[in-house]
Design an enzyme around this catalytic site. Structure first.
Site, PDB file in Angstrom:
ATOM      1  N   GLY A  12       0.789  -0.927  -0.503  1.00  0.00           N
ATOM      2  CA  GLY A  12       0.241   0.667   0.499  1.00  0.00           C
ATOM      3  C   GLY A  12       0.648   1.065   0.027  1.00  0.00           C
ATOM      4  O   GLY A  12       0.253   2.598   0.160  1.00  0.00           O
ATOM      5  N   SER A  13       1.788   1.428  -0.539  1.00  0.00           N
ATOM      6  CA  SER A  13       2.707   2.613  -0.677  1.00  0.00           C
ATOM      7  C   SER A  13       2.268   4.114  -1.533  1.00  0.00           C
ATOM      8  O   SER A  13       2.124   4.697  -1.425  1.00  0.00           O
ATOM      9  CB  SER A  13       4.312   2.138  -0.874  1.00  0.00           C
ATOM     10  OG  SER A  13       4.381   2.132  -2.359  1.00  0.00           O
ATOM     11  N   LYS A  65     -16.632 -14.371  -9.061  1.00  0.00           N
ATOM     12  CA  LYS A  65     -16.286 -13.095  -8.958  1.00  0.00           C
ATOM     13  C   LYS A  65     -17.103 -11.913  -9.217  1.00  0.00           C
ATOM     14  O   LYS A  65     -17.114 -11.490  -9.149  1.00  0.00           O
ATOM     15  CB  LYS A  65     -15.213 -13.089 -10.370  1.00  0.00           C
ATOM     16  CG  LYS A  65     -14.735 -12.206 -10.589  1.00  0.00           C
ATOM     17  CD  LYS A  65     -13.663 -11.631 -12.203  1.00  0.00           C
ATOM     18  CE  LYS A  65     -13.069 -10.871 -12.251  1.00  0.00           C
ATOM     19  NZ  LYS A  65     -11.918 -11.194 -13.355  1.00  0.00           N
ATOM     20  N   ARG A  91      -6.419  -7.738  -8.896  1.00  0.00           N
ATOM     21  CA  ARG A  91      -7.140  -8.935  -9.456  1.00  0.00           C
ATOM     22  C   ARG A  91      -7.447  -8.292 -10.858  1.00  0.00           C
ATOM     23  O   ARG A  91      -8.081  -6.445 -10.618  1.00  0.00           O
ATOM     24  CB  ARG A  91      -8.254  -8.690  -8.645  1.00  0.00           C
ATOM     25  CG  ARG A  91      -9.666  -9.646  -8.934  1.00  0.00           C
ATOM     26  CD  ARG A  91     -10.238  -9.523  -7.028  1.00  0.00           C
ATOM     27  NE  ARG A  91      -9.172 -10.236  -6.248  1.00  0.00           N
ATOM     28  CZ  ARG A  91      -8.967 -11.909  -6.121  1.00  0.00           C
ATOM     29  NH1 ARG A  91     -10.067 -12.364  -7.064  1.00  0.00           N
ATOM     30  NH2 ARG A  91      -8.650 -12.006  -5.105  1.00  0.00           N
ATOM     31  N   HIS A 109       0.251   0.795 -13.315  1.00  0.00           N
ATOM     32  CA  HIS A 109       0.913  -0.046 -13.567  1.00  0.00           C
ATOM     33  C   HIS A 109       2.340  -0.034 -14.034  1.00  0.00           C
ATOM     34  O   HIS A 109       3.115   0.672 -14.195  1.00  0.00           O
ATOM     35  CB  HIS A 109       0.849  -1.128 -15.248  1.00  0.00           C
ATOM     36  CG  HIS A 109       1.241  -2.391 -16.014  1.00  0.00           C
ATOM     37  ND1 HIS A 109       0.159  -3.111 -14.901  1.00  0.00           N
ATOM     38  CD2 HIS A 109       2.012  -2.372 -16.477  1.00  0.00           C
ATOM     39  CE1 HIS A 109       1.625  -4.235 -15.986  1.00  0.00           C
ATOM     40  NE2 HIS A 109       1.928  -3.976 -16.531  1.00  0.00           N
TER      41      HIS A 109
END
Length: 202
Positions: A12-13, A65, A91, A109
């Site tokens: 979680g940075s 899902k 996910r 990304h």
């Protein structure tokens, strides 16, 4: 003021940087909650320490899902969430989520897409021996890291770099790029219209 949620799966940075920007008033939006799909992830501790409401789910406890995403969407709508920032969410978002938040969700990304999509982008770039890689912020679609690209920043791969030092350089770039793009996205200065990115950058 728009309401948004951060999605994260790991340490979680990047979520931490976004939370800091919100608290400093550099992101003019209300952070409604953080969503995590991994109970026990470090990001939960970070969010709770910052007094950010946290929604934690274990996807394997859902029938499928679609059922998982339907619950997440229902909980977000109950909180008035309009926008999503994926900050290390590991996910793939499916049709149930996309139907609710397509065009309203951006993703971070750790490569220069379309190169090195998927979960191991930093390692894949390092092992490929490229001279540079980078980070990308993009709108999501039904593919894997294939949505319209908003912004990219290049990170050089030096001869002496290890996988660990390269990862650290990538993270530093992420911490610069994601909050800047998020601040513009959450105030409507970056938006997706008919599949095309429109900007109002001053």
């Amino acid at each position: 003021m728009a309401k948004f949620a951060i999605f994260a799966s790991g340490s979680g940075s990047n979520a931490q940087v976004l939370i800091h920007w919100v608290k400093e008033g550099k992101i003019d939006a209300e952070l409604a909650c953080l969503v995590c799909d991994r109970p026990g992830a470090k990001v939960i501790e970070r969010a709770e320490a910052a007094e950010v409401p946290v929604l934690v789910y274990s996807p394997k406890e859902f029938e499928n899902k679609a059922a998982y995403e339907a619950q997440v969407v229902a909980d977000l709508r109950a909180r008035g969430v309009e926008y999503i920032v994926l900050a290390g969410y590991l996910r793939i978002c499916g049709p149930t989520f996309l139907e609710a938040y397509a065009g309203k969700t951006i993703n971070l990304h750790p490569s220069l897409l379309p190169l090195f999509p998927g979960l191991h982008a930093i390692r894949d770039a390092f092992e490929a021996g490229v001279k540079y890689t980078g980070v990308t912020v993009h709108f999501i679609d039904e593919g894997v890291d294939t949505g319209p690209i908003i912004r990219q920043e290049t990170v050089m791969v030096d001869q002496e770099d290890t996988l660990e030092t390269l990862a650290e350089k990538i993270h530093q770039a992420e911490h610069r790029v994601l909050p800047e793009v998020a601040a513009q996205f959450l105030t409507g200065k970056i938006r997706l219209v008919n599949g095309q990115i429109e900007t109002e950058i001053e």
